[in-house]
Design an enzyme around this catalytic site. Structure first.
Site, PDB file in Angstrom:
ATOM      1  N   HIS A   1      31.994  47.177  46.137  1.00 58.76           N
ATOM      2  CA  HIS A   1      31.263  45.954  45.739  1.00 58.76           C
ATOM      3  C   HIS A   1      29.771  46.251  45.798  1.00 58.76           C
ATOM      4  CE1 HIS A   1      30.701  41.351  45.926  1.00 58.76           C
ATOM      5  NE2 HIS A   1      29.483  41.883  45.807  1.00 58.76           N
TER       6      HIS A   1
ATOM      7  N   HIS B   1      25.734  45.646  43.634  1.00 55.20           N
ATOM      8  CA  HIS B   1      24.889  45.143  42.542  1.00 55.20           C
ATOM      9  C   HIS B   1      23.843  46.207  42.263  1.00 55.20           C
ATOM     10  CE1 HIS B   1      26.393  40.973  43.190  1.00 55.20           C
ATOM     11  NE2 HIS B   1      26.534  41.426  44.418  1.00 55.20           N
TER      12      HIS B   1
ATOM     13  N   ARG C   1      21.961  45.962  39.274  1.00 55.42           N
ATOM     14  CA  ARG C   1      21.012  45.328  38.339  1.00 55.42           C
ATOM     15  C   ARG C   1      20.885  46.142  37.050  1.00 55.42           C
ATOM     16  NH1 ARG C   1      22.012  41.238  41.729  1.00 55.42           N
ATOM     17  NH2 ARG C   1      20.658  41.154  43.530  1.00 55.42           N
TER      18      ARG C   1
ATOM     19  N   LYS D   1      35.606  39.172  38.108  1.00 51.81           N
ATOM     20  CA  LYS D   1      34.941  38.573  39.273  1.00 51.81           C
ATOM     21  C   LYS D   1      34.834  37.064  39.104  1.00 51.81           C
ATOM     22  CE  LYS D   1      32.520  38.236  43.061  1.00 51.81           C
ATOM     23  NZ  LYS D   1      31.306  38.867  43.509  1.00 51.81           N
TER      24      LYS D   1
ATOM     25  N   HIS E   1      34.197  35.642  45.034  1.00 54.66           N
ATOM     26  CA  HIS E   1      33.146  35.180  45.951  1.00 54.66           C
ATOM     27  C   HIS E   1      33.696  33.892  46.552  1.00 54.66           C
ATOM     28  CE1 HIS E   1      28.863  34.712  47.304  1.00 54.66           C
ATOM     29  NE2 HIS E   1      29.409  33.560  47.628  1.00 54.66           N
TER      30      HIS E   1
ATOM     31  N   HIS F   1      33.200  40.484  50.503  1.00 51.29           N
ATOM     32  CA  HIS F   1      32.247  40.286  51.604  1.00 51.29           C
ATOM     33  C   HIS F   1      32.681  39.176  52.573  1.00 51.29           C
ATOM     34  CE1 HIS F   1      30.937  37.350  48.649  1.00 51.29           C
ATOM     35  NE2 HIS F   1      30.266  38.210  47.935  1.00 51.29           N
TER      36      HIS F   1
ATOM     37  N   ASP G   1      28.001  45.187  49.076  1.00 51.69           N
ATOM     38  CA  ASP G   1      27.291  44.027  48.525  1.00 51.69           C
ATOM     39  C   ASP G   1      25.785  44.288  48.519  1.00 51.69           C
ATOM     40  OD1 ASP G   1      26.973  41.573  47.296  1.00 51.69           O
ATOM     41  OD2 ASP G   1      26.957  40.452  49.177  1.00 51.69           O
TER      42      ASP G   1
ATOM     43  N   ALA H   1      18.888  35.323  47.690  1.00 54.50           N
ATOM     44  CA  ALA H   1      19.930  35.815  48.595  1.00 54.50           C
ATOM     45  C   ALA H   1      20.309  37.232  48.215  1.00 54.50           C
ATOM     46  CB  ALA H   1      21.148  34.913  48.503  1.00 54.50           C
TER      47      ALA H   1
HETATM   48  C1  NCD Z   1      24.225  38.755  45.486  1.00 57.97           C
HETATM   49  C2  NCD Z   1      23.157  39.042  44.417  1.00 57.97           C
HETATM   50  O1  NCD Z   1      21.967  39.027  44.753  1.00 57.97           O
HETATM   51  O2  NCD Z   1      23.521  39.342  43.286  1.00 57.97           O
HETATM   52  N1  NCD Z   1      23.584  38.128  46.611  1.00 57.97           N
HETATM   53  C3  NCD Z   1      24.072  38.060  47.883  1.00 57.97           C
HETATM   54  O3  NCD Z   1      23.448  37.379  48.710  1.00 57.97           O
HETATM   55  N2  NCD Z   1      25.174  38.680  48.252  1.00 57.97           N
HETATM   56  C4  NCD Z   1      25.307  37.920  44.907  1.00 57.97           C
HETATM   57  C5  NCD Z   1      26.541  37.841  45.777  1.00 57.97           C
HETATM   58  O4  NCD Z   1      27.270  38.806  45.924  1.00 57.97           O
HETATM   59  O5  NCD Z   1      26.782  36.767  46.342  1.00 57.97           O
HETATM   60 ZN    ZN Z   2      27.826  40.634  45.778  1.00 56.07          ZN
END
Ligand code: NCD
Ligand code: ZN
Length: 343
Positions: A13, A15, A17, A99, A136, A174, A247, A263
């Protein structure tokens, strides 16, 4: 020097970008992980196989030439995802899962699902085509206390989903609570969970005690110590339902250090080292390889990696920021000392 050699891990998992941020962060993931599940919450979200293939190419372009890394793509489930979309994804080698973001639950989730019952036909198609559903798991009711949102999602939605689609493989992403650990542990082998380094290492005091620290703000939010202890017990138990998913969620420092900060914690710079720290504290370093390198691959029915990585017991100080100019990212444990280092 004390060393620890394990099968090369995967991140189930993350991100990464796109655009300039992708180029900054991707090498951090690629240097330690052989594969990673790439979250689809771009703006606009990645909802079709065609978009996923374009995004995958952009990621592959950002992999440094001396690194070997495979992105595993996911599609963003919406209220209009059709059985035909799911069939196409199942036929594509690039896409491995869908997802589900409840609308408004987290960063870039506006296009998410507002009415979960209304997407049951899509969940039925995922079950039919045997594509995992990544969730999520937080309710989005504004009246629901933020610390209760994961527990309530399980009670209100996940129980029903699991009952209605017994063959659907689900990853509760998560997990942050004792209740989630209990639910996953008690479920059939079709249900698994990822655990982040921050939820193993910190409780909500890291975010809120003695000053507000935006770089510890992520969703689901850090919980009480009793929940952290339940997560550590699950991760180090050798139960294959629990596996690594960082995450890692980079945001520019300026967008986190503000009156309404984004977040997400950035952890890709030192992910395996952070997990090693958590496992060592629990006197369970011998369980790290299963959690980091075996159980996720087994759940996704992918071969386990065959090469290895070595960690050295060596203190190093995490940089205060990555990137340049006013486009910097503040990593987890910025400026602090870590005790393991990837060779
Ligand atoms: C993630 C994000 O910034 O893309 N943020 C996070 O707080 N975990 C999105 C997510 O996985 O909830
Ligand atoms: Zn995430």
């Amino acid at each position: 020097m004390k060393t620890l050699t394990i099968t090369r891990p995967d991140d189930w998992h993350t991100h990464v970008r796109n655009g300039a941020l992708l180029k900054t962060v991707l090498p951090d993931t690629a240097k330690q992980f052989a594969r990673a599940i790439i979250m689809p919450n771009l703006k606009p979200p990645v909802t079709t196989v065609a978009q996923a293939l374009i995004y995958r190419d952009e990621i592959l372009q950002a992999v440094p030439v001396d690194m070997d890394f495979t992105p595993l793509m996911t599609l963003y489930l919406t209220g209009t995802t059709s059985e035909a979309d799911i069939k196409l994804a199942a036929e594509s080698d690039a896409v491995v899962a869908f997802k589900l973001y409840p609308a408004g639950a987290t960063t870039n989730s506006d296009a998410g699902v507002a009415n979960i019952k209304a997407i049951y036909p899509a969940l039925s198609a995922l079950e039919k085509y045997d594509l995992p559903l990544l969730i999520h798991g937080e309710v989005t009711d504004e009246h629901c206390d933020i610390f209760d949102r994961e527990r309530l999602f399980i009670e209100t939605h996940l129980n029903d989903i699991v009952k209605n689609f017994p063959a659907l493989r689900i990853v509760l992403e998560h997990v942050t609570t004792n209740e989630a650990v209990q639910f996953v542990s008690a479920s059939a082998n079709t249900i698994a969970a990822t655990i982040t380094p921050q939820h193993l290492l910190f409780n909500r005091n890291a975010l809120l005690a003695g000053g507000i620290r935006p770089h510890y703000y992520c969703l689901p939010i850090l919980k009480r110590e009793q929940h952290r202890l339940a997560l550590v017990a699950a991760a180090t138990s050798g139960n294959p339902k629990f596996f690594l998913g960082t995450d890692s969620a980079p945001h520019l420092s300026t967008l986190k250090e503000t009156a309404c900060g984004c977040a997400g914690c950035y952890s890709a710079h030192a992910a395996i080292e952070l997990y090693a720290e958590a496992f060592e504290r629990a006197d369970a370093l011998d369980q790290l390889e299963g959690f980091a390198s075996f159980y996720g691959a087994d759940f996704y029915r992918l071969p386990r990696n065959i090469t290895t990585v070595t960690l050295e017991k060596q203190s190093w100080i995490v940089p205060s920021a990555y990137g340049a100019g006013d486009s910097t990212i503040t990593p987890l444990k910025a400026g602090e000392t870590l005790s393991w280092k990837l060779r």
